[in-house]
Write a protein that holds these residues in place. Structure first.
Motif, mmCIF file in Angstrom:
data_model
loop_
_atom_site.group_PDB
_atom_site.id
_atom_site.type_symbol
_atom_site.label_atom_id
_atom_site.label_comp_id
_atom_site.label_asym_id
_atom_site.label_seq_id
_atom_site.Cartn_x
_atom_site.Cartn_y
_atom_site.Cartn_z
ATOM 1 N N PRO A 1 0.810 -1.224 0.000
ATOM 2 C CA PRO A 1 0.000 0.000 0.000
ATOM 3 C C PRO A 1 0.841 1.272 0.000
ATOM 4 O O PRO A 1 0.433 2.290 -0.557
ATOM 5 C CB PRO A 1 -0.808 -0.114 1.294
ATOM 6 N N GLY A 2 2.029 1.233 0.603
ATOM 7 C CA GLY A 2 2.865 2.414 0.683
ATOM 8 C C GLY A 2 3.905 2.526 -0.408
ATOM 9 O O GLY A 2 4.741 3.428 -0.367
ATOM 10 N N CYS A 3 3.871 1.629 -1.375
ATOM 11 C CA CYS A 3 4.851 1.691 -2.465
ATOM 12 C C CYS A 3 4.435 2.777 -3.456
ATOM 13 O O CYS A 3 3.339 2.741 -4.010
ATOM 14 C CB CYS A 3 4.937 0.336 -3.178
ATOM 15 N N ASN A 4 5.326 3.734 -3.683
ATOM 16 C CA ASN A 4 5.066 4.815 -4.628
ATOM 17 C C ASN A 4 5.321 4.295 -6.037
ATOM 18 O O ASN A 4 6.401 4.446 -6.602
ATOM 19 C CB ASN A 4 5.974 6.002 -4.304
ATOM 20 N N ILE A 5 4.317 3.666 -6.612
ATOM 21 C CA ILE A 5 4.497 2.959 -7.874
ATOM 22 C C ILE A 5 4.855 3.917 -9.008
ATOM 23 O O ILE A 5 5.615 3.570 -9.918
ATOM 24 C CB ILE A 5 3.239 2.124 -8.223
ATOM 25 N N GLU A 6 4.345 5.152 -8.961
ATOM 26 C CA GLU A 6 4.697 6.114 -10.000
ATOM 27 C C GLU A 6 6.193 6.414 -9.962
ATOM 28 O O GLU A 6 6.846 6.526 -11.004
ATOM 29 C CB GLU A 6 3.881 7.394 -9.835
ATOM 30 N N ARG A 7 6.748 6.554 -8.756
ATOM 31 C CA ARG A 7 8.175 6.842 -8.654
ATOM 32 C C ARG A 7 9.012 5.626 -9.041
ATOM 33 O O ARG A 7 10.088 5.764 -9.640
ATOM 34 C CB ARG A 7 8.523 7.297 -7.237
ATOM 35 N N VAL A 8 8.540 4.432 -8.708
ATOM 36 C CA VAL A 8 9.255 3.216 -9.115
ATOM 37 C C VAL A 8 9.413 3.189 -10.631
ATOM 38 O O VAL A 8 10.502 2.942 -11.159
ATOM 39 C CB VAL A 8 8.502 1.961 -8.616
ATOM 40 N N TYR A 9 8.321 3.471 -11.350
ATOM 41 C CA TYR A 9 8.383 3.466 -12.811
ATOM 42 C C TYR A 9 9.183 4.652 -13.338
ATOM 43 O O TYR A 9 9.894 4.535 -14.348
ATOM 44 C CB TYR A 9 6.974 3.463 -13.394
#
Length: 222
Positions: free
Chosen positions: A41-49
């Motif tokens: 839930p706390g993973c910043n998926i936009e920043r990961v990509y």
């Protein structure tokens, strides 16, 4: 059957001790990415990509993944916690598949403890199935590889986690592995601790070594 299994295991272990990757010329950048925990839930998926896109678009950049790419809450109390997550386990793995396949410069992939749970539960390594044989090095636990950039050879040993960490000395586990286990590598890298990127030089046997931590793109605070 047992003899054949032992022979294959021995041959595989020997081959993994002397793996090499050649990059024709420098400059070259090695990105060490770990603990994205896609699905948390706390993973910043936009920043990961976004960070993946940045590395992909950087000339001379190459990448190793160091484990816990998926959150994959499959076991024990974690499975119960996953019932409250908006992203389901199957959706975790769809995202991981997309993320891994988007790398344009992936050299190697090492599994982490979260990644191992699917292998333990169903007897199948889901990460290995994402890797094209012969194009990307893969290991569930430990990778030794010489990266040749032109005529310069740099020896890496990478694990998701080395044993023997210390709250007083953040590079203790890596340095201990060089001093008491394997003095071969020039650079010893791990992930797992969810801390920012860090590197420290140290000496062993009169040779300069580097203990390094991954670029951590997990923002869930666990």
């Amino acid at each position: 059957k047992h003899r054949a299994a032992f022979r294959r295991t021995r041959e595989t272990a020997e081959r993994k001790r002397f793996q090499e990757i050649s990059i024709s010329h420098g400059p070259a950048m090695i990105a060490l990415v770990s603990d994205t925990h896609i699905g948390a839930p706390g993973c910043n998926i936009e920043r990961v990509y976004a960070e993946q896109d940045l590395i992909n678009s950087t000339p001379g950049a190459y990448t190793f993944l160091l484990g816990d790419i998926a959150d994959s809450f499959l076991v024990g109390r974690l499975r119960d916690q996953n019932m409250t997550h908006e992203v389901t386990i199957p959706e975790d793995w769809l995202l991981v598949e997309d993320y891994v396949n988007r790398w344009e410069n992936l050299l190697g992939f090492i599994g982490g403890n979260h990644d191992a749970w699917s292998r333990t539960l169903i007897g199948h390594d889901l990460h290995r199935s994402l890797i094209e044989d012969g194009k990307v090095l893969y290991d569930t636990d430990d990778m030794r590889v010489t990266v040749n950039v032109g005529n310069v050879a740099v020896r890496f040993r990478m694990r998701h986690q080395f044993l023997g960490g210390s709250q007083w000395n953040p590079s203790h586990a890596q340095e201990k592995s060089v001093k008491f286990d394997d003095a071969w590598p020039d650079i010893v890298v791990s992930g797992h601790t969810h801390t920012g990127a860090f590197a420290r030089e140290f000496q062993h046997g009169g040779k300069r070594k580097i203990a390094a931590w991954q670029l951590d793109t997990d923002y869930d605070g666990r």
